[in-house]
Structure formats: structure tokens, C-alpha cells
Design a protein around this motif. Structure first.
Motif, PDB file in Angstrom:
ATOM      1  N   THR A  10       0.842  -1.201   0.000  1.00  0.00           N
ATOM      2  CA  THR A  10       0.000   0.000   0.000  1.00  0.00           C
ATOM      3  C   THR A  10       0.871   1.243   0.000  1.00  0.00           C
ATOM      4  N   LEU A  11       0.588   2.151  -0.914  1.00  0.00           N
ATOM      5  CA  LEU A  11       1.277   3.439  -0.982  1.00  0.00           C
ATOM      6  C   LEU A  11       0.460   4.477  -0.231  1.00  0.00           C
ATOM      7  N   GLU A  12       1.065   5.119   0.759  1.00  0.00           N
ATOM      8  CA  GLU A  12       0.399   6.161   1.543  1.00  0.00           C
ATOM      9  C   GLU A  12       1.155   7.474   1.379  1.00  0.00           C
ATOM     10  N   ARG A  13       0.400   8.536   1.014  1.00  0.00           N
ATOM     11  CA  ARG A  13       0.957   9.874   0.849  1.00  0.00           C
ATOM     12  C   ARG A  13       0.129  10.865   1.653  1.00  0.00           C
ATOM     13  N   PRO A  14       0.752  11.861   2.255  1.00  0.00           N
ATOM     14  CA  PRO A  14      -0.004  12.867   2.996  1.00  0.00           C
ATOM     15  C   PRO A  14      -1.030  13.561   2.102  1.00  0.00           C
ATOM     16  N   GLY A  15      -2.257  13.631   2.572  1.00  0.00           N
ATOM     17  CA  GLY A  15      -3.304  14.339   1.849  1.00  0.00           C
ATOM     18  C   GLY A  15      -3.891  13.591   0.680  1.00  0.00           C
ATOM     19  N   GLU A  16      -3.524  12.311   0.475  1.00  0.00           N
ATOM     20  CA  GLU A  16      -4.027  11.521  -0.641  1.00  0.00           C
ATOM     21  C   GLU A  16      -4.608  10.206  -0.139  1.00  0.00           C
ATOM     22  N   ASP A  17      -5.557   9.653  -0.886  1.00  0.00           N
ATOM     23  CA  ASP A  17      -6.090   8.340  -0.538  1.00  0.00           C
ATOM     24  C   ASP A  17      -5.017   7.283  -0.750  1.00  0.00           C
ATOM     25  N   PRO A  18      -4.954   6.270   0.118  1.00  0.00           N
ATOM     26  CA  PRO A  18      -3.967   5.194  -0.068  1.00  0.00           C
ATOM     27  C   PRO A  18      -4.235   4.439  -1.364  1.00  0.00           C
ATOM     28  N   VAL A  19      -3.176   3.940  -1.956  1.00  0.00           N
ATOM     29  CA  VAL A  19      -3.267   3.067  -3.133  1.00  0.00           C
ATOM     30  C   VAL A  19      -2.863   1.678  -2.667  1.00  0.00           C
ATOM     31  N   ALA A  20      -3.824   0.756  -2.615  1.00  0.00           N
ATOM     32  CA  ALA A  20      -3.592  -0.552  -2.013  1.00  0.00           C
ATOM     33  C   ALA A  20      -3.402  -1.641  -3.066  1.00  0.00           C
ATOM     34  N   ASP A  21      -2.945  -2.785  -2.572  1.00  0.00           N
ATOM     35  CA  ASP A  21      -2.842  -4.024  -3.359  1.00  0.00           C
ATOM     36  C   ASP A  21      -1.906  -3.907  -4.550  1.00  0.00           C
ATOM     37  N   LEU A  22      -0.791  -3.227  -4.361  1.00  0.00           N
ATOM     38  CA  LEU A  22       0.236  -3.186  -5.396  1.00  0.00           C
ATOM     39  C   LEU A  22       1.121  -4.430  -5.296  1.00  0.00           C
ATOM     40  N   ALA A  23       1.483  -4.977  -6.439  1.00  0.00           N
ATOM     41  CA  ALA A  23       2.301  -6.187  -6.455  1.00  0.00           C
ATOM     42  C   ALA A  23       3.792  -5.872  -6.494  1.00  0.00           C
ATOM     43  N   MET A  24       4.160  -4.673  -6.946  1.00  0.00           N
ATOM     44  CA  MET A  24       5.564  -4.262  -6.942  1.00  0.00           C
ATOM     45  C   MET A  24       5.641  -2.750  -6.890  1.00  0.00           C
ATOM     46  N   SER A  25       6.780  -2.244  -6.450  1.00  0.00           N
ATOM     47  CA  SER A  25       6.949  -0.789  -6.366  1.00  0.00           C
ATOM     48  C   SER A  25       8.410  -0.439  -6.589  1.00  0.00           C
ATOM     49  N   ILE A  26       8.626   0.611  -7.348  1.00  0.00           N
ATOM     50  CA  ILE A  26       9.960   1.124  -7.637  1.00  0.00           C
ATOM     51  C   ILE A  26       9.973   2.611  -7.313  1.00  0.00           C
ATOM     52  N   VAL A  27      11.012   3.057  -6.625  1.00  0.00           N
ATOM     53  CA  VAL A  27      11.186   4.468  -6.278  1.00  0.00           C
ATOM     54  C   VAL A  27      12.405   4.987  -7.027  1.00  0.00           C
ATOM     55  N   CYS A  28      12.232   6.070  -7.765  1.00  0.00           N
ATOM     56  CA  CYS A  28      13.331   6.627  -8.562  1.00  0.00           C
ATOM     57  C   CYS A  28      13.672   8.045  -8.125  1.00  0.00           C
ATOM     58  N   ASN A  29      14.970   8.314  -8.094  1.00  0.00           N
ATOM     59  CA  ASN A  29      15.459   9.649  -7.802  1.00  0.00           C
ATOM     60  C   ASN A  29      15.965  10.343  -9.062  1.00  0.00           C
ATOM     61  N   THR A  30      16.062   9.581 -10.138  1.00  0.00           N
ATOM     62  CA  THR A  30      16.526  10.137 -11.410  1.00  0.00           C
ATOM     63  C   THR A  30      16.063   9.229 -12.532  1.00  0.00           C
ATOM     64  N   SER A  31      16.325   9.642 -13.731  1.00  0.00           N
ATOM     65  CA  SER A  31      15.996   8.849 -14.904  1.00  0.00           C
ATOM     66  C   SER A  31      17.192   8.895 -15.837  1.00  0.00           C
ATOM     67  N   PRO A  32      17.625   7.772 -16.399  1.00  0.00           N
ATOM     68  CA  PRO A  32      16.971   6.472 -16.428  1.00  0.00           C
ATOM     69  C   PRO A  32      17.072   5.703 -15.110  1.00  0.00           C
ATOM     70  N   TRP A  33      16.214   4.690 -15.021  1.00  0.00           N
ATOM     71  CA  TRP A  33      16.162   3.838 -13.836  1.00  0.00           C
ATOM     72  C   TRP A  33      17.372   2.903 -13.789  1.00  0.00           C
ATOM     73  N   THR A  34      17.734   2.329 -14.932  1.00  0.00           N
ATOM     74  CA  THR A  34      18.899   1.465 -15.022  1.00  0.00           C
ATOM     75  C   THR A  34      19.358   1.418 -16.481  1.00  0.00           C
ATOM     76  N   PHE A  35      20.334   0.582 -16.752  1.00  0.00           N
ATOM     77  CA  PHE A  35      20.853   0.417 -18.111  1.00  0.00           C
ATOM     78  C   PHE A  35      20.950  -1.070 -18.439  1.00  0.00           C
ATOM     79  N   LEU A  36      20.622  -1.412 -19.665  1.00  0.00           N
ATOM     80  CA  LEU A  36      20.893  -2.747 -20.199  1.00  0.00           C
ATOM     81  C   LEU A  36      22.010  -2.581 -21.223  1.00  0.00           C
ATOM     82  N   GLY A  37      23.245  -2.815 -20.800  1.00  0.00           N
ATOM     83  CA  GLY A  37      24.383  -2.488 -21.650  1.00  0.00           C
ATOM     84  C   GLY A  37      24.436  -0.985 -21.832  1.00  0.00           C
TER      85      GLY A  37
END
Length: 322
Positions: free
Chosen positions: A200-227
Motif C-alpha cells: 500500500t502506498l500512503e501519501r499525505p493528503g491523498e487516498d492510499p493506493v492498495a494491493d500493489l504487487a511491486m513498487s519502484i522508487v526513482c530519484n533520477t531517470s533512467p532507472w537502469t541500463f541494459l548495456g
């Protein structure tokens, strides 16, 4: 200028000879102390000592994303203070080097050293934002210490893949894209919660988003590299903003195939999308809860199982030479 070079001798793509060449090049331009790490957490200790001593102007991390993460956590062990803390420079020596490449640095250690010296001569630097993750107060994980990450964190599926890869590497397997693919398939078929998410994703002032099967948090883009191919999980993520979150409601065979295709064809303008995809942009504070313990990773380092993690996006946390 006084600088400290923190070199990981186990870095995947550098040899002892390469390190000697880099040390000689850096020492010709500054007063340099070079230390080779000897144990897990040594880079953290060196970063902390540099931050506390007040005599080091620059810390150069020579290694992969894990080495960079340790140095950053040592530098920021008492919190961010860009004007007081030594600046950070990165010379990539790992297999992926996401942080360095996201900064626009060459992926070759020798070329990156040349770019670093030129940037120092020109006074080129930027102040980047970072992510901070800690155990959530009032939960079983509240005593888990806070830890900084430079480019991403994962709670659930991708952290499980990284954990499997680390186990294989401890057995002597080489880190390759084929190894990650095999472990991703095994994680997918072994994940008993992939069809009914527990996050479940909980944010101040927002309704929770429940039943997520995976979650990724990014501080920049791209997320990763394949080669040499950049992968954009959250194209809008930036070192200049807070944190972005990507969630997937189900990990069905069709859904994962679609997600993999979208990631492989992603661009700075378009990432994963669809009714099973949940994303949130530029968050300074949020929490990910799980009904069951799930693996957690930060900057590609598996950190064990957690049930609740609180994230903070800190803008302008550290000065970096670019």
C-alpha cells in the motif's frame, strides 16, 4: 585542494593497473590520499571520516553504485549540508554505474577521470537531490536505521531479483544481463503474491493506493541500463526534484510481458503505462506498507525483508562534480 580517493578493489571493470593510472592522474592535480576498501562498510567509514575531519574538499568514489552508496551514506551520516560537506566525484568501476551515467559521465574509468579533471578546472558542479529510506515509526521496522540512496530503491519484486543475483555472485557467478534475466524469471514464478499485491502506498493528503504487487522508487531517470541502453521506468524523475514512484497492481504473465516491452522501448518522453500501472511524481514524503515481509533494495544493494518503509525526497542534498 585536498582529496580522498575511495577505491573498491573488487570493482568489476577496473584492474589494479587501471587504479594506479587513475591515482597518478588525480595526484598530479591535487593533494590526494588514496585508500583501498578492505571490508563491507569501509567506504561508509571513510566518507564519515572525511565529513567529520573538515580537511577534505573532495571525495572521489572509484567503484560501482554500491561503493558510491556507501560513500554518500558516510558523508551524510549527520544529515545533508551541501555548503559544509566535501564534494563528491564518481569514477565508474562497476558493471552498471547507473548514478555516474545518469549524471552524464562517461562509463569508462579513464575517460571519466579526464572528465573529472576538466570539470574541476572549470569549477563545474551541481547540487543533487537524494532519497532517504527508514523503518516506519510504530511498526516492526521502526528500529531500522535510515539510509540514503542516489538513484533508486525497490520494495518487492525487483529487490527479490537483486537478492537472487547477489546469492549467485557469492557462488562465483559473473554479473551479466543473462544472470539478471534468469533470476527475474525465477522470482516471477516463485512470487506467491504476484496476482494479489500486498503493498500500500500512503501519501499525505491523498487516498492510499492498495494491493500493489511491486513498487519502484526513482530519484533520477533512467532507472537502469541494459548495456548501453537506458531504461526509463519513470521518465520524469530528476536529481532536481524529490522522488517518483511506480507501482504495478498485478504481476500476471501478460502484464509482466507488457511491462518488459514498455521498459525496453521506453524513452525520456514515455515509460510504462496502462490500467495496471500506478505512478506518483515529485514526492517529498510517503510510505510503502506490506501485509507480508518483502525484500528491499537501494542502489542495487539487497537489504533484507521489510514490512514498512518511509521515504523522504531531499532536494539539494549533496554537491557533485560533473
Amino acid at each position: 585542494m585536498r582529496a580522498l580517493l575511495v577505491a573498491n578493489p573488487a570493482a568489476t571493470t577496473t584492474s589494479a593497473r587501471t587504479r594506479d593510472v587513475l591515482i597518478h592522474a588525480l595526484a598530479s592535480e591535487m593533494k590526494l590520499d588514496a585508500v583501498t576498501t578492505e571490508y563491507r562498510g569501509h567506504a561508509w567509514d571513510l566518507g564519515r571520516q572525511a565529513a567529520e575531519g573538515g580537511e577534505v574538499d573532495l571525495v572521489v568514489a572509484l567503484g560501482g553504485d554500491g561503493t558510491v552508496n556507501e560513500v554518500v551514506n558516510g558523508l551524510l551520516h549527520e544529515g545533508p549540508d551541501p555548503e559544509r560537506l566535501p564534494r563528491l566525484a564518481v569514477v565508474p568501476g562497476g558493471s552498471t554505474n547507473v548514478f555516474a551515467r545518469a549524471l552524464g559521465l562517461p562509463n569508462d574509468a579513464v575517460e571519466s577521470t579526464g572528465a573529472l579533471l576538466q570539470a574541476l578546472r572549470e569549477g563545474s558542479e551541481r547540487t543533487v537531490g537524494l532519497g532517504l529510506a527508514a523503518g516506519t515509526p510504530g511498526t516492526a521496522d521502526e528500529s531500522v536505521p535510515a539510509r540514503w540512496f542516489t538513484f533508486c530503491a525497490g520494495f518487492g519484486f525487483d529487490a527479490g531479483v537483486i537478492g537472487r543475483v547477489e546469492q549467485q555472485r557469492e557462488r562465483g557467478r559473473k554479473s551479466t544481463h543473462a544472470l539478471y534475466l534468469r533470476q527475474a524469471l525465477r522470482q516471477f514464478f516463485d512470487d506467491e503474491h504476484r496476482r494479489n499485491g500486498t503493498i500500500t502506498l500512503e501519501r499525505p493528503g491523498e487516498d492510499p493506493v492498495a494491493d500493489l504487487a511491486m513498487s519502484i522508487v526513482c530519484n533520477t531517470s533512467p532507472w537502469t541500463f541494459l548495456g548501453n541502453r537506458p531504461v526509463y521506468a519513470l521518465p520524469g524523475a530528476s536529481f532536481d526534484d524529490a522522488l517518483d514512484v511506480l507501482g504495478l497492481r498485478r504481476l500476471s504473465t501478460v502484464g509482466v510481458t507488457r511491462l518488459a516491452t514498455q521498459l525496453l522501448t521506453s524513452s525520456p518522453e514515455r515509460g510504462p503505462h496502462g490500467k495496471q500501472v500506478v505512478s506518483a511524481r515529485d514526492l517529498t514524503a510517503f510510505t510503502l506498507h506490506s501485509k507480508v515481509p518483502l525484500p528491499l533494495q537501494m542502489d542495487g544493494d539487497h537489504l533484507g525483508l521489510r514490512t514498512s518503509v518511509t521515504f523522504t525526497g531531499v532536494r539539494r542534498a549533496l554537491r557533485v562534480i560533473v
